[in-house]
Design an enzyme around this catalytic site. Structure first.
Site, PDB file in Angstrom:
ATOM      1  N   ILE A 187     -72.850  22.534 154.301  1.00 39.84           N
ATOM      2  CA  ILE A 187     -71.870  21.499 153.959  1.00 39.84           C
ATOM      3  C   ILE A 187     -70.729  21.493 154.980  1.00 39.84           C
ATOM      4  O   ILE A 187     -70.329  20.442 155.487  1.00 39.84           O
ATOM      5  CB  ILE A 187     -71.374  21.684 152.505  1.00 39.84           C
ATOM      6  CG1 ILE A 187     -72.558  21.532 151.553  1.00 39.84           C
ATOM      7  CG2 ILE A 187     -70.285  20.660 152.172  1.00 39.84           C
ATOM      8  CD1 ILE A 187     -72.282  21.837 150.100  1.00 39.84           C
ATOM      9  N   ALA A 221     -66.756  28.971 153.098  1.00 38.14           N
ATOM     10  CA  ALA A 221     -67.537  30.196 153.276  1.00 38.14           C
ATOM     11  C   ALA A 221     -67.711  30.925 151.945  1.00 38.14           C
ATOM     12  O   ALA A 221     -66.728  31.335 151.338  1.00 38.14           O
ATOM     13  CB  ALA A 221     -66.824  31.114 154.268  1.00 38.14           C
ATOM     14  N   SER A 262     -73.798  31.740 147.725  1.00 39.82           N
ATOM     15  CA  SER A 262     -73.966  30.672 146.726  1.00 39.82           C
ATOM     16  C   SER A 262     -75.331  30.655 146.034  1.00 39.82           C
ATOM     17  O   SER A 262     -75.771  29.617 145.567  1.00 39.82           O
ATOM     18  CB  SER A 262     -73.709  29.319 147.383  1.00 39.82           C
ATOM     19  OG  SER A 262     -74.622  29.111 148.435  1.00 39.82           O
ATOM     20  N   TYR A 319     -71.835  33.926 140.247  1.00 37.53           N
ATOM     21  CA  TYR A 319     -71.497  32.917 141.262  1.00 37.53           C
ATOM     22  C   TYR A 319     -70.478  31.922 140.697  1.00 37.53           C
ATOM     23  O   TYR A 319     -69.401  31.706 141.273  1.00 37.53           O
ATOM     24  CB  TYR A 319     -72.759  32.183 141.733  1.00 37.53           C
ATOM     25  CG  TYR A 319     -72.449  30.955 142.553  1.00 37.53           C
ATOM     26  CD1 TYR A 319     -71.774  31.072 143.762  1.00 37.53           C
ATOM     27  CD2 TYR A 319     -72.798  29.676 142.106  1.00 37.53           C
ATOM     28  CE1 TYR A 319     -71.449  29.954 144.511  1.00 37.53           C
ATOM     29  CE2 TYR A 319     -72.491  28.551 142.846  1.00 37.53           C
ATOM     30  CZ  TYR A 319     -71.814  28.693 144.044  1.00 37.53           C
ATOM     31  OH  TYR A 319     -71.490  27.577 144.776  1.00 37.53           O
ATOM     32  N   HIS A 323     -83.416  25.256 147.106  1.00 35.63           N
ATOM     33  CA  HIS A 323     -83.041  23.939 146.592  1.00 35.63           C
ATOM     34  C   HIS A 323     -84.223  22.974 146.565  1.00 35.63           C
ATOM     35  O   HIS A 323     -85.085  23.003 147.442  1.00 35.63           O
ATOM     36  CB  HIS A 323     -81.904  23.357 147.429  1.00 35.63           C
ATOM     37  CG  HIS A 323     -80.645  24.158 147.324  1.00 35.63           C
ATOM     38  ND1 HIS A 323     -80.250  25.058 148.284  1.00 35.63           N
ATOM     39  CD2 HIS A 323     -79.715  24.228 146.342  1.00 35.63           C
ATOM     40  CE1 HIS A 323     -79.122  25.631 147.894  1.00 35.63           C
ATOM     41  NE2 HIS A 323     -78.779  25.149 146.716  1.00 35.63           N
ATOM     42  N   ARG A 369     -86.903  28.282 135.006  1.00 32.19           N
ATOM     43  CA  ARG A 369     -86.148  29.242 135.809  1.00 32.19           C
ATOM     44  C   ARG A 369     -84.929  29.639 134.979  1.00 32.19           C
ATOM     45  O   ARG A 369     -84.284  28.769 134.388  1.00 32.19           O
ATOM     46  CB  ARG A 369     -85.721  28.543 137.108  1.00 32.19           C
ATOM     47  CG  ARG A 369     -85.119  29.439 138.160  1.00 32.19           C
ATOM     48  CD  ARG A 369     -84.882  28.682 139.456  1.00 32.19           C
ATOM     49  NE  ARG A 369     -83.797  27.715 139.357  1.00 32.19           N
ATOM     50  CZ  ARG A 369     -83.331  26.989 140.379  1.00 32.19           C
ATOM     51  NH1 ARG A 369     -83.887  27.112 141.578  1.00 32.19           N
ATOM     52  NH2 ARG A 369     -82.356  26.135 140.217  1.00 32.19           N
ATOM     53  N   ASP A 389     -81.061  27.603 134.067  1.00 39.58           N
ATOM     54  CA  ASP A 389     -80.973  26.182 134.419  1.00 39.58           C
ATOM     55  C   ASP A 389     -80.563  25.351 133.202  1.00 39.58           C
ATOM     56  O   ASP A 389     -81.317  25.254 132.236  1.00 39.58           O
ATOM     57  CB  ASP A 389     -82.343  25.664 134.902  1.00 39.58           C
ATOM     58  CG  ASP A 389     -82.603  25.955 136.359  1.00 39.58           C
ATOM     59  OD1 ASP A 389     -81.633  26.198 137.108  1.00 39.58           O
ATOM     60  OD2 ASP A 389     -83.783  25.924 136.763  1.00 39.58           O
TER      61      ASP A 389
HETATM   62  N1  UFG Z   1     -86.414  23.206 140.916  1.00 45.48           N
HETATM   63  C1  UFG Z   1     -87.788  23.192 140.729  1.00 45.48           C
HETATM   64  N2  UFG Z   1     -88.557  23.764 141.696  1.00 45.48           N
HETATM   65  C2  UFG Z   1     -88.048  24.336 142.829  1.00 45.48           C
HETATM   66  C3  UFG Z   1     -86.648  24.333 143.003  1.00 45.48           C
HETATM   67  C4  UFG Z   1     -85.864  23.764 142.023  1.00 45.48           C
HETATM   68  O1  UFG Z   1     -88.287  22.699 139.724  1.00 45.48           O
HETATM   69  O2  UFG Z   1     -88.814  24.844 143.645  1.00 45.48           O
HETATM   70  C5  UFG Z   1     -85.566  22.585 139.896  1.00 45.48           C
HETATM   71  C6  UFG Z   1     -84.544  23.525 139.301  1.00 45.48           C
HETATM   72  O3  UFG Z   1     -85.109  24.260 138.244  1.00 45.48           O
HETATM   73  C7  UFG Z   1     -83.459  22.548 138.868  1.00 45.48           C
HETATM   74  C8  UFG Z   1     -83.527  21.425 139.907  1.00 45.48           C
HETATM   75  O4  UFG Z   1     -84.809  21.557 140.509  1.00 45.48           O
HETATM   76  O5  UFG Z   1     -83.770  22.017 137.618  1.00 45.48           O
HETATM   77  C9  UFG Z   1     -82.473  21.538 140.978  1.00 45.48           C
HETATM   78  O6  UFG Z   1     -82.496  22.871 141.491  1.00 45.48           O
HETATM   79  P1  UFG Z   1     -81.685  23.338 142.766  1.00 45.48           P
HETATM   80  O7  UFG Z   1     -81.965  24.792 142.954  1.00 45.48           O
HETATM   81  O8  UFG Z   1     -81.950  22.406 143.895  1.00 45.48           O
HETATM   82  O9  UFG Z   1     -80.168  23.115 142.342  1.00 45.48           O
HETATM   83  P2  UFG Z   1     -79.361  23.698 141.084  1.00 45.48           P
HETATM   84  O10 UFG Z   1     -79.072  22.519 140.201  1.00 45.48           O
HETATM   85  O11 UFG Z   1     -79.996  24.855 140.463  1.00 45.48           O
HETATM   86  O12 UFG Z   1     -78.086  24.273 141.829  1.00 45.48           O
HETATM   87  C10 UFG Z   1     -76.990  23.503 142.196  1.00 45.48           C
HETATM   88  C11 UFG Z   1     -76.301  24.159 143.386  1.00 45.48           C
HETATM   89  C12 UFG Z   1     -75.781  25.525 143.006  1.00 45.48           C
HETATM   90  C13 UFG Z   1     -74.910  25.393 141.794  1.00 45.48           C
HETATM   91  C14 UFG Z   1     -75.633  24.695 140.674  1.00 45.48           C
HETATM   92  C15 UFG Z   1     -74.736  24.431 139.519  1.00 45.48           C
HETATM   93  O13 UFG Z   1     -77.204  24.292 144.455  1.00 45.48           O
HETATM   94  O14 UFG Z   1     -75.026  26.057 144.068  1.00 45.48           O
HETATM   95  O15 UFG Z   1     -76.110  23.435 141.119  1.00 45.48           O
HETATM   96  O16 UFG Z   1     -75.447  24.480 138.352  1.00 45.48           O
HETATM   97  F1  UFG Z   1     -74.531  26.612 141.342  1.00 45.48           F
END
Ligand code: UFG
Length: 324
Positions: free
Chosen positions: A11, A73, A76, A140, A188, A282, A285
């Site tokens: 970012i 920085a 995360s 976090y 992500h 996971r 979530d």
């Molecule tokens: N997901 C999958 N498969 C994958 C990866 C992710 O199904 O291989 C799902 C996750 O379970 C979630 C969605 O896709 O439902 C988004 O997941 P991400 O990991 O891309 O993002 P998150 O929503 O978990 O995380 C984001 C930010 C974090 C922050 C969080 C706040 O990246 O830094 O939102 O809840 F902490």
């Protein structure tokens, strides 16, 4: 002149580029543990140092006319934070205190802080506004919320002016394709899907198909990193121009998309079919996280420009030819 701490990260590097495009002077300080040298636009000076290095900070603050500090920085990864809480509290909280102390010594009072939707934990409502209770469920999120509290105390005690930005799901890449998202390990959703479509992994897992949502998969609010960049610039200018003194804003699109919808959109943009494996949930979530960004719209006149398709197209443009 603006100091961007963590300006070699995903970012931060996009905000650096946008600031430079607007003709601003930028210095980047990054220890390059997760940041990438190649992500830093060569027009910005890069200082390779840790943000807790008081000597470097003192020299920097004495020698350069720094009007504001933007602080990106941090560690995360939610999962890692559960297993290594000390690392998160030390790097995200302890080192930020050192930075703030040195800013105070140098009489630099404008601060833009990267926070996260993770401060809300598992919210009871679907559309999240800033006044909702903050109940983070992992170290976090707690580390980011601690800094938010510290900033409020620093405002009261020392007159620190700050804007805290709580990002929802940052995604997408710079429009030229020069810089983009690159994490190791990548966790992500969008980069994982696009990496799979490029043949870098055999399949993608959908984590949980039994959530109380229309298609059973989690809903998130994806925001283009360039929309984050425009919000940061409005925030830093509002601080420098003394239009705001302390603010907390959400940054999202206000539209939620399920994991399955994101996969479909990626298939549509790329014309490639994904191999999808339905997997267990996971841990940690929340089912739905969607931001109300009304406050920053009303107060700073910010608006998101890019929808999910534009986010994915820019990310695809980056991933196809990525250099780091
Ligand atoms: N997901 C999958 N498969 C994958 C990866 C992710 O199904 O291989 C799902 C996750 O379970 C979630 C969605 O896709 O439902 C988004 O997941 P991400 O990991 O891309 O993002 P998150 O929503 O978990 O995380 C984001 C930010 C974090 C922050 C969080 C706040 O990246 O830094 O939102 O809840 F902490």
């Amino acid at each position: 002149m603006i100091l961007v701490i963590g300006g070699a990260g995903y970012i931060g590097s996009h905000i650096v580029k946008e600031l430079l495009e607007q003709g601003r002077d930028v210095i980047v300080l990054d220890n390059l543990t997760t940041g990438k040298r190649d992500a830093v636009d060569p027009r910005a000076e890069l200082i390779e140092a840790d943000l807790s290095d008081r000597k470097v900070l003192k020299e920097l603050f004495q020698s350069k006319p720094i009007e504001a500090v933007m602080h990106f920085a941090a560690n995360s990864l939610v999962g890692e934070s559960v297993n290594k809480p000390y690392k998160y509290y030390e790097n995200n909280v302890g080192k930020t205190i050192i930075l703030l102390e040195e800013m105070k010594e140098a009489n630099i009072n404008n601060f833009v802080f990267s926070s996260t939707a993770a401060v809300y934990g598992i919210p009871e409502t679907d559309l999240i506004s800033e006044d909702l209770a903050t109940k983070p469920i992992n170290p976090y999120g707690r580390s980011k919320l601690m800094v938010e509290h510290i900033l409020e105390d620093a405002f009261q005690a020392h007159g620190l002016n700050y804007v805290t930005l709580r990002y929802f799901n940052a995604a997408g890449a710079y429009h030229t394709g020069e810089i983009g998202e690159s994490h190791d390990p990548e966790t992500h959703l969008i980069p994982i899907i696009l990496g799979h479509l490029l043949g870098e992994r055999e399949s993608i897992s959908v984590f949980g198909t039994d959530y109380p949502t229309q298609d059973g998969t989690c809903i998130r609010d994806y925001i283009h990193v360039s929309d984050l960049a425009s919000a940061h610039i409005l925030a830093v200018d509002a601080l420098i121009d003394k239009k705001v003194d302390r603010r907390v804003y959400n940054l999202g699109n206000g539209a939620g998309y399920s994991v399955k919808e994101v996969i479909e959109a990626c298939q549509e943009v790329t014309g490639i079919q994904a191999n999808v494996v339905e997997s267990p949930r996971r841990a940690g979530d929340p089912a739905v996280l969607v931001a109300s960004s009304k406050k920053i719209r009303d107060e700073l006149n910010w608006a998101a420009k890019y929808d999910l398709n534009a986010i994915i197209s820019s990310a695809w443009n980056w991933h196809k030819n990525r250099t780091y």
